[in-house]
Design a protein around this motif. Structure first.
Motif, PDB file in Angstrom:
ATOM      1  N   VAL A   1       0.845  -1.189   0.000  1.00  0.00           N
ATOM      2  CA  VAL A   1       0.000   0.000   0.000  1.00  0.00           C
ATOM      3  C   VAL A   1       0.884   1.243   0.000  1.00  0.00           C
ATOM      4  CG1 VAL A   1      -1.795   1.317   1.192  1.00  0.00           C
ATOM      5  CG2 VAL A   1      -1.847  -1.193   1.252  1.00  0.00           C
ATOM      6  N   LEU A   2       0.628   2.130  -0.950  1.00  0.00           N
ATOM      7  CA  LEU A   2       1.304   3.418  -1.010  1.00  0.00           C
ATOM      8  C   LEU A   2       0.404   4.456  -0.352  1.00  0.00           C
ATOM      9  CD1 LEU A   2       3.478   5.414  -2.104  1.00  0.00           C
ATOM     10  CD2 LEU A   2       2.157   5.493  -4.240  1.00  0.00           C
ATOM     11  N   GLN A   3       0.910   5.144   0.666  1.00  0.00           N
ATOM     12  CA  GLN A   3       0.174   6.194   1.356  1.00  0.00           C
ATOM     13  C   GLN A   3       0.860   7.536   1.070  1.00  0.00           C
ATOM     14  OE1 GLN A   3      -2.662   5.954   2.962  1.00  0.00           O
ATOM     15  NE2 GLN A   3      -2.866   3.793   3.563  1.00  0.00           N
ATOM     16  N   VAL A   4       0.097   8.484   0.484  1.00  0.00           N
ATOM     17  CA  VAL A   4       0.665   9.758   0.051  1.00  0.00           C
ATOM     18  C   VAL A   4       0.073  10.883   0.898  1.00  0.00           C
ATOM     19  CG1 VAL A   4       1.045  11.306  -1.890  1.00  0.00           C
ATOM     20  CG2 VAL A   4       0.882   8.840  -2.283  1.00  0.00           C
ATOM     21  N   ILE A   5       0.945  11.682   1.487  1.00  0.00           N
ATOM     22  CA  ILE A   5       0.546  12.802   2.344  1.00  0.00           C
ATOM     23  C   ILE A   5       0.837  14.103   1.611  1.00  0.00           C
ATOM     24  CG2 ILE A   5       0.913  13.932   4.575  1.00  0.00           C
ATOM     25  CD1 ILE A   5       1.974  11.175   5.571  1.00  0.00           C
ATOM     26  N   THR A   6      -0.165  14.969   1.529  1.00  0.00           N
ATOM     27  CA  THR A   6      -0.010  16.257   0.862  1.00  0.00           C
ATOM     28  C   THR A   6      -0.624  17.367   1.705  1.00  0.00           C
ATOM     29  OG1 THR A   6      -2.058  15.868  -0.378  1.00  0.00           O
ATOM     30  CG2 THR A   6       0.011  15.309  -1.488  1.00  0.00           C
ATOM     31  N   ASP A   7      -0.223  18.600   1.435  1.00  0.00           N
ATOM     32  CA  ASP A   7      -0.792  19.752   2.132  1.00  0.00           C
ATOM     33  C   ASP A   7      -2.259  19.924   1.769  1.00  0.00           C
ATOM     34  OD1 ASP A   7       1.509  20.787   3.575  1.00  0.00           O
ATOM     35  OD2 ASP A   7       2.317  21.371   1.622  1.00  0.00           O
ATOM     36  N   ASN A   8      -3.076  20.316   2.751  1.00  0.00           N
ATOM     37  CA  ASN A   8      -4.463  20.688   2.514  1.00  0.00           C
ATOM     38  C   ASN A   8      -4.572  22.196   2.699  1.00  0.00           C
ATOM     39  OD1 ASN A   8      -7.256  21.350   2.857  1.00  0.00           O
ATOM     40  ND2 ASN A   8      -7.702  19.221   3.346  1.00  0.00           N
ATOM     41  N   PRO A   9      -4.706  22.958   1.596  1.00  0.00           N
ATOM     42  CA  PRO A   9      -4.706  24.418   1.714  1.00  0.00           C
ATOM     43  C   PRO A   9      -5.906  24.980   2.472  1.00  0.00           C
ATOM     44  CG  PRO A   9      -5.275  23.739  -0.517  1.00  0.00           C
ATOM     45  CD  PRO A   9      -4.851  22.506   0.209  1.00  0.00           C
ATOM     46  N   GLU A  10      -6.992  24.211   2.554  1.00  0.00           N
ATOM     47  CA  GLU A  10      -8.188  24.705   3.240  1.00  0.00           C
ATOM     48  C   GLU A  10      -8.067  24.545   4.750  1.00  0.00           C
ATOM     49  OE1 GLU A  10     -11.614  22.828   1.580  1.00  0.00           O
ATOM     50  OE2 GLU A  10     -11.294  23.667  -0.420  1.00  0.00           O
ATOM     51  N   THR A  11      -7.655  23.372   5.217  1.00  0.00           N
ATOM     52  CA  THR A  11      -7.562  23.145   6.656  1.00  0.00           C
ATOM     53  C   THR A  11      -6.232  23.601   7.239  1.00  0.00           C
ATOM     54  OG1 THR A  11      -6.622  20.926   6.419  1.00  0.00           O
ATOM     55  CG2 THR A  11      -9.033  21.120   6.406  1.00  0.00           C
ATOM     56  N   LYS A  12      -5.244  23.840   6.360  1.00  0.00           N
ATOM     57  CA  LYS A  12      -3.872  24.171   6.771  1.00  0.00           C
ATOM     58  C   LYS A  12      -3.187  22.985   7.453  1.00  0.00           C
ATOM     59  CE  LYS A  12      -4.708  28.292   5.259  1.00  0.00           C
ATOM     60  NZ  LYS A  12      -4.236  28.652   3.905  1.00  0.00           N
ATOM     61  N   LEU A  13      -3.804  21.816   7.361  1.00  0.00           N
ATOM     62  CA  LEU A  13      -3.204  20.591   7.868  1.00  0.00           C
ATOM     63  C   LEU A  13      -2.734  19.763   6.670  1.00  0.00           C
ATOM     64  CD1 LEU A  13      -5.830  19.714  10.665  1.00  0.00           C
ATOM     65  CD2 LEU A  13      -3.699  20.998  10.892  1.00  0.00           C
ATOM     66  N   VAL A  14      -2.896  18.450   6.708  1.00  0.00           N
ATOM     67  CA  VAL A  14      -2.499  17.606   5.587  1.00  0.00           C
ATOM     68  C   VAL A  14      -3.608  16.612   5.279  1.00  0.00           C
ATOM     69  CG1 VAL A  14      -0.045  17.808   6.161  1.00  0.00           C
ATOM     70  CG2 VAL A  14      -1.347  15.849   7.009  1.00  0.00           C
ATOM     71  N   ASP A  15      -3.550  16.042   4.102  1.00  0.00           N
ATOM     72  CA  ASP A  15      -4.423  14.941   3.695  1.00  0.00           C
ATOM     73  C   ASP A  15      -3.569  13.711   3.455  1.00  0.00           C
ATOM     74  OD1 ASP A  15      -6.859  16.323   3.708  1.00  0.00           O
ATOM     75  OD2 ASP A  15      -6.575  17.044   1.661  1.00  0.00           O
ATOM     76  N   ILE A  16      -4.176  12.538   3.610  1.00  0.00           N
ATOM     77  CA  ILE A  16      -3.477  11.294   3.298  1.00  0.00           C
ATOM     78  C   ILE A  16      -4.382  10.431   2.429  1.00  0.00           C
ATOM     79  CG2 ILE A  16      -4.256  10.146   5.433  1.00  0.00           C
ATOM     80  CD1 ILE A  16      -1.438   8.755   5.427  1.00  0.00           C
ATOM     81  N   ARG A  17      -3.790   9.845   1.398  1.00  0.00           N
ATOM     82  CA  ARG A  17      -4.556   9.013   0.472  1.00  0.00           C
ATOM     83  C   ARG A  17      -3.801   7.732   0.196  1.00  0.00           C
ATOM     84  NH1 ARG A  17      -6.519  10.578  -5.676  1.00  0.00           N
ATOM     85  NH2 ARG A  17      -7.331   8.527  -6.224  1.00  0.00           N
ATOM     86  N   GLY A  18      -4.500   6.616   0.261  1.00  0.00           N
ATOM     87  CA  GLY A  18      -3.866   5.327   0.067  1.00  0.00           C
ATOM     88  C   GLY A  18      -4.158   4.716  -1.286  1.00  0.00           C
ATOM     89  N   PHE A  19      -3.161   4.035  -1.842  1.00  0.00           N
ATOM     90  CA  PHE A  19      -3.284   3.283  -3.085  1.00  0.00           C
ATOM     91  C   PHE A  19      -2.882   1.845  -2.783  1.00  0.00           C
ATOM     92  CE2 PHE A  19      -2.389   7.630  -4.313  1.00  0.00           C
ATOM     93  CZ  PHE A  19      -3.238   7.868  -5.383  1.00  0.00           C
TER      94      PHE A  19
END
Length: 228
Positions: free
Chosen positions: A203-221
């Motif tokens: 499983v590849l888990q990708v973390i990116t900036d979330n410009p709306e929350t100013k936190l981050v998002d994580i998405r799994g493949f």
């Protein structure tokens, strides 16, 4: 074999290496929806004719493309033909593959809505670099991140890519997840839940900036293919 014959064979082998270069097996995924896909065109650096066409998906399966390249540096565009390399409206981005050849995943991270331009992350897809049963965490955000799996903590600096091998699991064969990121000196919760055990998959888990929350998002493949 005499010295002259050996030299001729060596020259022929060298010529073949220069002509055909390294072989790659490439798959493409995107963090966008239709951006930059569904197909992109791969060109050798310098604008030579198309090296191949890659299908870009929002998930990982067996589909990919075999490439035989003269060099590891690529330019990727939305259209066929060498002219597209010089057209900003058709240019997606560039990347450099491992010089020795092999299997890779190209992860496209769209830079803005309505534009094909993407950052392209090259991920070594070999069994050695990305073993079965592991999570590969790519922290592409600008923030330090901590992932707590079954109360065992894994910290990732901005830009860090690292495997979590043999992740801790509970009786349900999953890992309770708590994800936090550091914002202005404080650790903020951005994700909680459970990650199923990859088992024999990856499983590849990708973390990116979330410009709306100013936190981050994580998405799994979850990769359903058997690693090479």
């Amino acid at each position: 074999m005499n010295a002259r014959s050996f030299a001729a064979v060596a020259a022929a082998l060298f010529s073949a290496t220069v002509a055909y270069g390294q072989e790659y097996q490439v798959r493409g995924i995107t963090l966008g929806q239709d951006n930059p896909g569904p197909e992109v065109h791969i060109h050798q650096d310098g604008g030579a004719p198309d090296a191949g066409v890659l299908e870009v998906k929002s998930f990982l399966n067996e589909d990919g493309v075999a490439l035989k390249l003269k060099g590891p540096k690529l330019v990727i565009t939305t259209q066929a033909g060498a002219a597209s390399v010089k057209d900003p409206a058709q240019l997606i981005g560039s990347c450099t593959l491992p010089a020795k050849g092999g299997t890779v995943i190209l992860l496209f991270v769209p830079e803005k809505a309505g534009s094909p331009t993407s950052k392209i992350l090259v991920i070594d897809d070999s069994k050695k670099a990305f073993p079965p049963g592991s999570f590969k965490i790519a922290n592409l955000s600008s923030l330090p991140v901590k992932l707590e799996l079954e109360k065992k903590e894994f910290a990732f600096k901005p830009g860090e890519i690292r495997n979590i091998e043999n992740p801790p699991v509970n009786e349900a064969q999953s890992s309770a997840l708590k994800g936090t990121c550091e914002v202005a000196g404080q650790w903020e919760l951005f994700s909680s839940g459970a990650w199923p055990n990859p088992g024999g998959k990856r499983v590849l888990q990708v973390i990116t900036d979330n410009p709306e929350t100013k936190l981050v998002d994580i998405r799994g493949f979850r990769d359903v293919a058997t690693p090479p």
